[in-house]
Scaffold this active site. Structure first.
Site, PDB file in Angstrom:
ATOM      1  N   ASP A 170      61.615  20.480  28.219  1.00 51.30           N
ATOM      2  CA  ASP A 170      60.527  21.094  27.456  1.00 51.30           C
ATOM      3  C   ASP A 170      61.223  21.672  26.243  1.00 51.30           C
ATOM      4  O   ASP A 170      61.963  22.662  26.351  1.00 51.30           O
ATOM      5  CB  ASP A 170      59.855  22.211  28.272  1.00 51.30           C
ATOM      6  CG  ASP A 170      58.684  22.797  27.506  1.00 51.30           C
ATOM      7  OD1 ASP A 170      58.813  23.022  26.289  1.00 51.30           O
ATOM      8  OD2 ASP A 170      57.627  23.016  28.115  1.00 51.30           O
ATOM      9  N   HIS A 171      61.018  21.055  25.084  1.00 48.49           N
ATOM     10  CA  HIS A 171      61.893  21.424  23.968  1.00 48.49           C
ATOM     11  C   HIS A 171      61.711  22.878  23.517  1.00 48.49           C
ATOM     12  O   HIS A 171      62.576  23.444  22.878  1.00 48.49           O
ATOM     13  CB  HIS A 171      61.762  20.442  22.795  1.00 48.49           C
ATOM     14  CG  HIS A 171      60.543  20.631  21.940  1.00 48.49           C
ATOM     15  ND1 HIS A 171      59.326  20.117  22.270  1.00 48.49           N
ATOM     16  CD2 HIS A 171      60.367  21.270  20.760  1.00 48.49           C
ATOM     17  CE1 HIS A 171      58.444  20.425  21.327  1.00 48.49           C
ATOM     18  NE2 HIS A 171      59.054  21.130  20.391  1.00 48.49           N
ATOM     19  N   HIS A 232      54.609  23.761  26.996  1.00 48.66           N
ATOM     20  CA  HIS A 232      55.202  24.774  26.119  1.00 48.66           C
ATOM     21  C   HIS A 232      54.612  26.172  26.321  1.00 48.66           C
ATOM     22  O   HIS A 232      55.335  27.147  26.476  1.00 48.66           O
ATOM     23  CB  HIS A 232      55.024  24.381  24.648  1.00 48.66           C
ATOM     24  CG  HIS A 232      55.469  22.978  24.344  1.00 48.66           C
ATOM     25  ND1 HIS A 232      56.564  22.406  24.945  1.00 48.66           N
ATOM     26  CD2 HIS A 232      54.980  22.032  23.505  1.00 48.66           C
ATOM     27  CE1 HIS A 232      56.716  21.165  24.493  1.00 48.66           C
ATOM     28  NE2 HIS A 232      55.766  20.916  23.621  1.00 48.66           N
ATOM     29  N   LYS A 332      45.456  21.883  16.736  1.00 46.75           N
ATOM     30  CA  LYS A 332      45.930  21.071  15.609  1.00 46.75           C
ATOM     31  C   LYS A 332      44.972  21.271  14.441  1.00 46.75           C
ATOM     32  O   LYS A 332      43.836  21.666  14.624  1.00 46.75           O
ATOM     33  CB  LYS A 332      45.976  19.607  15.995  1.00 46.75           C
ATOM     34  CG  LYS A 332      46.984  19.346  17.109  1.00 46.75           C
ATOM     35  CD  LYS A 332      47.664  18.006  16.952  1.00 46.75           C
ATOM     36  CE  LYS A 332      48.707  17.783  18.021  1.00 46.75           C
ATOM     37  NZ  LYS A 332      50.032  18.284  17.664  1.00 46.75           N
TER      38      LYS A 332
END
Ligand code: BG6
Length: 481
Positions: A170-171, A232, A332
């Protein structure tokens, strides 16, 4: 001595071009990659190692750090890179890969592909004898699209690679400020005594993006809940809300995170319309640029009801957080790009400043994760002057960028690739965490379906559906009543 090997599946894909190759290049230039590491890219297309190296060079030049690019380390970096064409379902291709890897001390396979390829790749690796104890796999998100499908993938992967060999990325966990959250909470004694429901009224965690779907065909089958909240945002929530771990090791931190995820109150058809706001952007404008609506985006079905925005009023049912709402939002095509966590403290129990100008406002701790990396604490102070006791909010500001000026801002993947190569899984997601997160998300998706809840429209370039403000206002009203 044989050298280690890093093998990237999906090596020509979008993520590899934008993030993974530049990250590897940075680590190489700084001398941080293991001695003699060989890098092998694989994808379906046929190309020579030289053609592939040229493509990697181009991506790195576009995205890489300008200072590091000037250092002249590109030729050596490219020399480490090889390419093998592999089709996920062709067993014979894995033999080719095994031949190319040859003798090696250890192998890290990074799956930067769609999840439907994870199992065929694992099976292919096994068939070619590439799944021994000296191998580990790093899996990109999304791992499935529900608890059920994620379990199917995990069960199949687990038949070949043990949990210790499996690293779910999970960056967000690789972002410097996310790790700073752990430092802020557990390296300072100031916060722990007030980090609970007696002192904190609510917490906001928001990830706001200005970009749209950017032609990613996968998005319409995912939506904001699966794409951002399941991973995230829930990881951020777990770090904010977890109990202090006894150590900073992989088991201790992950054991605390899972308790938070398992304590999330389930969202049901009975409360879904009160506690969630799904949205979808329609045409709008941002910085004088006209933006099309989600349904006009290329490749998106005209009748899609995928949410590009979601806000959830979440509760963690345990002693520490009883009754404290966590407002989680992401979307978004919003009006700004930022990721922030705002911890709202309670009002003073008795106001002695009544009638003295500005009232004492509740303190807020604001943690900005991106684009600025800063932490600020809003306090009340007395305005200078001889006239009475007029209050004014002031900020204690810590700009991490200024404080650590000499440090290059890293791509989150750099830290994670390095940890993956060393076999340190603290910043990776364990299977039980993944499943607890999916289980909660599935509850929301099922409740939307059962109650026939469709996303509300919001203008591209706006702050999202106004209903989110109403949700927060309603909670405040209820809390006062
Ligand atoms: C990815 C999502 O995981 O994270 C994308 O799939 C999103 O939709 C991206 O844009 C956001 O990452 P960051 O690091 O830019 O906040």
């Amino acid at each position: 001595m044989t050298s280690p090997c890093f093998i990237l599946f999906g090596a020509t894909g979008d993520l590899a071009r934008r993030m993974l190759w530049p990250s590897l290049f940075h680590l190489h230039c700084e001398g941080l990659l293991p001695e003699g590491l060989r890098l092998i890219g694989t994808s379906r297309s046929e190309k020579t190692a030289e053609e592939f190296q040229a493509a990697v060079q181009k991506s790195v030049e576009e995205r890489g750090d300008k200072e590091l690019l000037k250092k002249g380390c590109m030729p050596d970096f490219l020399k480490q890179i090889d390419y093998v064409s592999v089709s996920a379902d062709k067993i014979e291709d894995y033999k080719k890969l095994a031949d190319r890897i040859g003798e090696t001390s250890d192998m890290t396979f990074y799956f930067s592909t769609a999840p439907e390829f994870f199992v065929p790749i694992c099976e292919g690796l096994k068939s070619a004898g590439l799944s021994g104890d000296n191998a580990r796999v790093i899996l990109e998100k999304p791992i499935g699209k529900s608890l059920h499908s994620s379990r199917e993938i995990s069960d199949a992967v687990e038949k070949i690679f043990s949990e210790d060999q499996t690293f779910r990325i999970d960056h967000y966990l690789g972002k410097e400020t996310v790790q700073n959250l752990i430092a802020l909470r557990f390296a300072n004694s100031l916060f722990e005594p007030v980090w609970n429901a007696s002192a904190i009224s609510h917490v906001e965690i928001s990830v706001s993006e200005t970009v749209g779907v950017e032609g990613r065909s996968y998005y319409d089958n995912a939506g904001a809940l699966r794409d951002m909240m399941q991973n995230h945002i829930l990881q951020l929530l777990a770090l904010v809300a977890m109990e202090p771990p006894s150590h900073l090791d992989q088991a201790a931190v992950r054991n605390e995170k899972i308790k938070v995820l398992k304590s999330l109150r389930r969202i049901t058809p009975a409360n879904v319309s009160k506690l969630t706001v799904p949205g979808q952007y329609k045409a709008g404008e941002l910085n004088d640029e006209k933006l099309v609506g989600y349904l006009e985006e290329e490749g998106i079905p005209k009748d899609s009801s995928t949410e590009t925005y979601v806000a959830v009023q979440a509760y963690i049912d345990n002693w520490r957080w009883k009754g404290v709402p966590f407002f989680l939002t992401t979307g978004k095509r919003l009006n700004s790009r930022h990721t922030e966590i705002i911890v709202h403290f309670r009002e003073v129990p008795h106001n002695i400043f009544e009638g003295q100008g500005d009232q004492a406002r509740p303190n807020r701790l604001v943690i900005n994760l991106q684009p600025t990396e800063s932490i600020s604490f809003e306090l009340m102070a007395k305005q200078p002057g001889l006239d009475g006791m007029n209050l004014q909010p002031v900020n204690l500001n810590l700009s991490l960028a200024q404080e650590f000026e000499s440090h290059r801002r890293r791509i989150a993947y750099e830290r994670l690739i390095l940890d993956g190569l060393k076999g340190n899984s603290t910043l990776f997601v364990r299977r039980d965490e993944l499943e607890a997160a999916w289980s909660w998300i599935d509850g929301i998706l099922a409740s939307w379906r059962n109650s026939n809840i469709k996303p509300l429209q919001y203008e591209a370039g706006s702050k999202g559906p106004g209903e989110t403000d109403d949700m927060i206002k309603f909670w405040k009203w209820e809390a006062r009543a």
